[in-house]
Design an enzyme around this catalytic site. Structure first.
Site, short mmCIF file in Angstrom:
data_model
loop_
_atom_site.label_atom_id
_atom_site.label_comp_id
_atom_site.label_asym_id
_atom_site.label_seq_id
_atom_site.Cartn_x
_atom_site.Cartn_y
_atom_site.Cartn_z
N THR A 64 0.84 -1.19 0.00
CA THR A 64 0.00 0.00 0.00
C THR A 64 0.88 1.24 0.00
O THR A 64 2.04 1.20 0.42
CB THR A 64 -0.93 0.03 1.23
OG1 THR A 64 -1.82 1.16 1.12
CG2 THR A 64 -0.14 0.19 2.52
N ASN A 66 -0.85 4.06 1.14
CA ASN A 66 -1.74 4.88 1.97
C ASN A 66 -1.09 5.12 3.34
O ASN A 66 -0.93 4.18 4.12
CB ASN A 66 -3.09 4.17 2.11
CG ASN A 66 -4.12 5.00 2.83
OD1 ASN A 66 -3.87 5.56 3.89
ND2 ASN A 66 -5.32 5.09 2.24
N LYS A 69 -3.29 4.17 6.38
CA LYS A 69 -3.38 2.72 6.54
C LYS A 69 -2.09 2.17 7.14
O LYS A 69 -2.12 1.30 8.02
CB LYS A 69 -3.66 2.07 5.19
CG LYS A 69 -3.93 0.58 5.26
CD LYS A 69 -4.14 -0.02 3.87
CE LYS A 69 -5.40 0.49 3.23
NZ LYS A 69 -5.67 -0.22 1.92
N ASP A 127 -7.51 -5.79 0.95
CA ASP A 127 -8.55 -5.16 0.14
C ASP A 127 -9.75 -5.04 1.05
O ASP A 127 -10.11 -6.00 1.75
CB ASP A 127 -8.88 -5.97 -1.11
CG ASP A 127 -9.75 -5.16 -2.06
OD1 ASP A 127 -9.38 -4.00 -2.35
OD2 ASP A 127 -10.80 -5.66 -2.51
N GLY A 211 -10.95 7.73 4.52
CA GLY A 211 -11.95 7.10 3.67
C GLY A 211 -13.37 7.34 4.14
O GLY A 211 -13.82 8.46 4.38
N TYR A 212 -14.11 6.24 4.31
CA TYR A 212 -15.53 6.31 4.70
C TYR A 212 -15.73 6.37 6.22
O TYR A 212 -16.87 6.37 6.69
CB TYR A 212 -16.28 5.09 4.14
CG TYR A 212 -16.28 5.00 2.63
CD1 TYR A 212 -17.11 5.82 1.86
CD2 TYR A 212 -15.46 4.10 1.96
CE1 TYR A 212 -17.12 5.74 0.47
CE2 TYR A 212 -15.46 4.01 0.57
CZ TYR A 212 -16.28 4.84 -0.16
OH TYR A 212 -16.29 4.76 -1.54
N ASP A 213 -14.66 6.41 6.97
CA ASP A 213 -14.77 6.41 8.43
C ASP A 213 -15.71 7.49 8.99
O ASP A 213 -16.47 7.20 9.93
CB ASP A 213 -13.38 6.58 9.07
CG ASP A 213 -12.57 5.28 9.06
OD1 ASP A 213 -13.18 4.20 9.05
OD2 ASP A 213 -11.33 5.36 9.06
N HIS A 238 -12.52 -3.63 11.01
CA HIS A 238 -12.39 -4.77 10.10
C HIS A 238 -10.94 -5.09 9.81
O HIS A 238 -10.52 -6.25 9.82
CB HIS A 238 -13.15 -4.47 8.81
CG HIS A 238 -12.76 -3.19 8.14
ND1 HIS A 238 -12.65 -1.98 8.82
CD2 HIS A 238 -12.43 -2.91 6.84
CE1 HIS A 238 -12.28 -1.04 7.97
NE2 HIS A 238 -12.13 -1.57 6.78
#
Length: 265
Positions: A64, A66, A69, A127, A211-213, A238
């Site tokens: 990655t 990111n 991350k 992923d 992200g979507y956090d 996750h």
């Protein structure tokens, strides 16, 4: 002359220091597999992180770029005792086409691509995606590419909230799913998967995560994952749960390898 013999005898009986014994074990280990093991021995890295061993698990490259991350990953994998580096830090630049139909397939595609350029290292890749039930599981495996890879997540989040306008709490259920793939130096492949359940909020909240956090609300915690501290998020997320499972799989694999080495000494 007798005195000299006594000194020589004392030298032969001199206890071997722990550090010397450890080095001797590492060098015997190196001779078992000359090419791959020699690199690890010269760098001071060992086979595993099992109890009673001083050597460390070999380097882990995470596929990655990111930064957010990588921060999470380093925190979660810290107790493996391995150096954790990103593709960029490892000097690896490869074009990867994520064309799998599942999270596991995409994670393996990334891990295999990086492993081809990372001789002797463990390669991990992930992923993940957000699945919104009222949207038929969208964006799912296409979460990173939803509305275009270069589209800011603030725009993506606003779009999801708009698409759920008028949808009540009980129908805003969603989950984050993550699959972790590992390719080991010997070619063995491992995959793990985990998820966290929640629902889509009505607005972005929180400054943490990425992200979507900011729109993923966890009712039990009464917070979005962007409002959690790094430690809190790693315990329930996750990715945190999937990495914990993978961590145990890596330890098992290293332990088996260590036992084989011991039996062949």
């Amino acid at each position: 002359m007798p005195v000299k013999k006594a000194k020589a005898s004392e030298e032969r009986r001199r206890p071997v220091k722990k550090a010397e014994a450890s080095e001797e074990r590492r060098c015997r280990w190196r001779r078992k597999r000359p090419v791959e093991r020699e690199v690890a021995c010269e760098e001071g890295r060992g086979l595993g992180n099992t109890e009673g061993r001083e050597d460390r698990m070999r380097r882990i490259i995470f596929a990655t770029g990111n930064a957010g991350k990588m921060k999470e990953i380093r925190m979660i994998l810290a107790d493996l005792g391995a150096e954790i580096v990103s593709m960029k830090e490892a000097g690896i630049s490869v074009d990867i086409e994520e064309n799998g139909s599942t999270y596991e397939e995409n994670a393996l595609i990334k891990a295999r691509a990086v492993a081809a350029a990372a001789t002797g290292d463990i390669v991990l890749a992930d992923d993940s995606g957000l699945e919104v039930d009222s949207l038929g599981g969208e964006p799912g495996v296409y979460s990173a590419r939803y509305m275009g890879e270069d589209t800011p997540y603030s725009v993506k989040n606003a779009n999801l909230i708009e698409r759920l306008q008028g949808v009540p709490d009980e129908r805003r259920t969603a989950r984050f799913v993550c699959a972790i793939a590992a390719v080991l130096p010997g070619g063995q492949e491992l995959t793990t998967r985990a998820a966290i359940e929640g629902r889509i909020g009505y607005e972005e909240k929180g400054e943490g995560g990425f992200g979507y956090d900011p729109i993923f609300y966890v009712p039990e915690l009464r917070k979005t994952t962007a409002e959690l501290t790094g430690e809190e998020k790693n315990l329930v997320s996750h990715r945190g749960k999937a990495l914990e499972i993978m961590k145990e799989e890596l330890r098992k694999n290293e332990s088996v390898d260590s036992q084989r080495y011991t039996q062949t000494k």
